[in-house]
Design an enzyme around this catalytic site. Structure first.
Site, PDB file in Angstrom:
ATOM      1  N   THR A 125       0.954  -1.245   0.014  1.00  0.00           N
ATOM      2  CA  THR A 125      -0.203  -0.073   0.079  1.00  0.00           C
ATOM      3  C   THR A 125       0.987   1.338  -0.150  1.00  0.00           C
ATOM      4  O   THR A 125       1.942   1.270   0.289  1.00  0.00           O
ATOM      5  CB  THR A 125      -0.972  -0.197   1.290  1.00  0.00           C
ATOM      6  OG1 THR A 125      -1.520   1.170   1.246  1.00  0.00           O
ATOM      7  CG2 THR A 125      -0.210  -0.229   2.531  1.00  0.00           C
ATOM      8  N   ASP A 126       0.351   2.301  -0.482  1.00  0.00           N
ATOM      9  CA  ASP A 126       0.882   3.690  -0.388  1.00  0.00           C
ATOM     10  C   ASP A 126       1.141   4.137   1.097  1.00  0.00           C
ATOM     11  O   ASP A 126       1.788   5.086   1.282  1.00  0.00           O
ATOM     12  CB  ASP A 126       0.439   4.632  -1.238  1.00  0.00           C
ATOM     13  CG  ASP A 126      -0.967   5.021  -1.111  1.00  0.00           C
ATOM     14  OD1 ASP A 126      -1.726   4.211  -0.347  1.00  0.00           O
ATOM     15  OD2 ASP A 126      -1.639   5.949  -1.605  1.00  0.00           O
ATOM     16  N   GLU A 127       0.439   3.666   1.938  1.00  0.00           N
ATOM     17  CA  GLU A 127       0.272   4.129   3.177  1.00  0.00           C
ATOM     18  C   GLU A 127       1.556   3.955   3.973  1.00  0.00           C
ATOM     19  O   GLU A 127       1.638   4.732   5.065  1.00  0.00           O
ATOM     20  CB  GLU A 127      -1.070   3.688   4.230  1.00  0.00           C
ATOM     21  CG  GLU A 127      -2.214   4.157   3.429  1.00  0.00           C
ATOM     22  CD  GLU A 127      -3.493   3.659   4.075  1.00  0.00           C
ATOM     23  OE1 GLU A 127      -3.597   3.599   5.517  1.00  0.00           O
ATOM     24  OE2 GLU A 127      -4.382   3.015   3.694  1.00  0.00           O
ATOM     25  N   TYR A 152      -1.805  -0.487  11.266  1.00  0.00           N
ATOM     26  CA  TYR A 152      -1.749  -1.064   9.675  1.00  0.00           C
ATOM     27  C   TYR A 152      -0.929  -0.642   8.755  1.00  0.00           C
ATOM     28  O   TYR A 152      -0.156  -1.724   8.275  1.00  0.00           O
ATOM     29  CB  TYR A 152      -3.316  -0.480   9.314  1.00  0.00           C
ATOM     30  CG  TYR A 152      -3.329  -1.126   7.600  1.00  0.00           C
ATOM     31  CD1 TYR A 152      -3.076  -2.225   7.032  1.00  0.00           C
ATOM     32  CD2 TYR A 152      -3.518   0.071   6.693  1.00  0.00           C
ATOM     33  CE1 TYR A 152      -2.990  -2.369   5.633  1.00  0.00           C
ATOM     34  CE2 TYR A 152      -3.436  -0.040   5.334  1.00  0.00           C
ATOM     35  CZ  TYR A 152      -3.136  -1.298   4.905  1.00  0.00           C
ATOM     36  OH  TYR A 152      -3.227  -1.439   3.466  1.00  0.00           O
ATOM     37  N   LYS A 156       2.515  -3.084   7.367  1.00  0.00           N
ATOM     38  CA  LYS A 156       2.590  -3.186   5.821  1.00  0.00           C
ATOM     39  C   LYS A 156       4.134  -3.069   5.351  1.00  0.00           C
ATOM     40  O   LYS A 156       4.699  -3.735   4.563  1.00  0.00           O
ATOM     41  CB  LYS A 156       1.592  -2.712   4.899  1.00  0.00           C
ATOM     42  CG  LYS A 156       0.297  -3.304   4.840  1.00  0.00           C
ATOM     43  CD  LYS A 156       0.287  -4.676   4.290  1.00  0.00           C
ATOM     44  CE  LYS A 156       0.150  -4.749   2.818  1.00  0.00           C
ATOM     45  NZ  LYS A 156      -0.040  -6.047   2.458  1.00  0.00           N
TER      46      LYS A 156
END
Length: 336
Positions: A125-127, A152, A156
């Site tokens: 994810t870009d998060e 979260y 990741k």
């Protein structure tokens, strides 16, 4: 026949990828999914049984993962690792499932592909990059430093680091993709876009965190699927590719767009308590994916893709409506 093991293949993005494989390739697909609340085995039911096999199980189960990966004996067989706990709000309430699934689960996948010499693509994810200021012209690139802001995104980020370490230390044949926010069919109604759509379809009003100034970079799940397939087949081992469709939108504008498409006044929504540590802006620079691998999104018009998604939720109310009251009750308990 080429065999692809898709972890988390009954989830929102994973099931869209399985549909993509059935529609665009002749691969045989094995889905490994724990079938948690966020999974939709119904999404796989229309697919032919001679092309798709669903195995219920946990990605942290060493023996099961090893058996499934060990069954991939063809030179072009591969694992595509979607399985993840992914809801930020849930990670703030209880981080432990995120650590187990996202970090320990990725470790188990990496060890299995290392033992059996199988190609891996890891979906992230870009998060992991944190967020950008609202007025910052920059976008995330493959060299942006990691700065996760929630349990979260931290889990990741940890998984991504494991993949890179296994590539370097053990020569595992793996690639990574970091994607922006997805929307499309089969997305759980706790998520932002389907929550707002189903609120309106159920006769209620959308709920907007804070002032709605937060920006997300949206991509249709079908475009994410085609990008992952492109990377799996043409990406360079050890490389990371950012997947995006130039879809930056303020949350406020997304809510207004949903209301407009559904024929409601654009101010017919409620402001609710903002999320703790709410990231300001995500923005993906997909230049490497487009120039090196020649990928292009098909849903470049966000409003058109959103209208298609709204129609899907309208046509599939039997799937989401039984769960709607429970989801909204949980949000209401948090003032959201």
């Amino acid at each position: 026949m080429r065999r692809i093991l898709v972890t988390g293949g009954a989830g929102f993005i994973g099931s869209n990828f399985v549909h993509y494989l059935v529609e665009h390739t002749d691969a045989y697909v094995v889905v490994l999914d724990k079938l948690t609340y966020a999974a939709s085995p119904e999404a796989l039911e229309p697919l032919p049984a001679d092309r798709v096999e669903l195995v219920e199980g946990d990605v942290t189960d060493t023996g099961l993962v090893d058996s499934l990966v060990g069954s991939l004996t063809g030179a072009e067989d591969a694992v595509v690792h979607f399985a993840a706990e992914s809801h930020n709000d849930n990670s703030l309430r209880d981080p432990s499932p995120f650590i187990r699934t996202n970090i320990v689960g990725t470790f188990e996948i990496l060890e299995a592909v290392r033992r059996h010499g199988v190609r891996l693509h890891h979906v992230s994810t870009d998060e992991v990059y944190g967020d950008l200021e609202l007025d910052d012209p920059a976008r995330f690139t493959e060299t942006t430093p990691y700065l996760p802001s929630s349990p979260y995104s931290a889990s990741k980020a940890g998984a991504d680091h494991l993949v890179r370490a296994w590539v370097r230390s053990f020569e595992v044949a793996a690639t990574i993709s970091n994607c922006s926010n997805n929307y499309g069919p089969w997305q759980h109604i706790e998520k932002f876009i389907p929550r707002q759509i189903t609120n309106v379809l159920a006769g209620g009003r959308p709920k907007l965190y804070g002032a709605g100034e937060n920006v997300r970079d949206w991509i249709h799940a079908a475009d994410h699927s085609s990008a992952v397939w492109t990377i799996l087949n043409r990406g360079q081992i050890g490389h990371t590719y950012l997947i995006g469709a130039d879809g930056e939108q303020k949350n406020l504008e997304v809510v207004r767009m949903i209301l407009s498409i559904l024929g409601r006044p654009e101010d017919d929504f409620d402001h609710v308590t903002d999320r703790a540590g709410h990231d300001l802006r995500y923005a993906i620079d997909p230049t490497k994916l487009r120039t090196e691998l020649g990928w292009e999104p098909q849903f470049a018009d966000f409003r058109a893709g959103l209208a298609d998604t709204i129609e899907w939720y309208r046509a599939n109310s039997d799937w989401w409506r039984p769960h709607k009251d429970a989801v909204e009750s949980e949000y209401a308990a948090r003032g959201q």
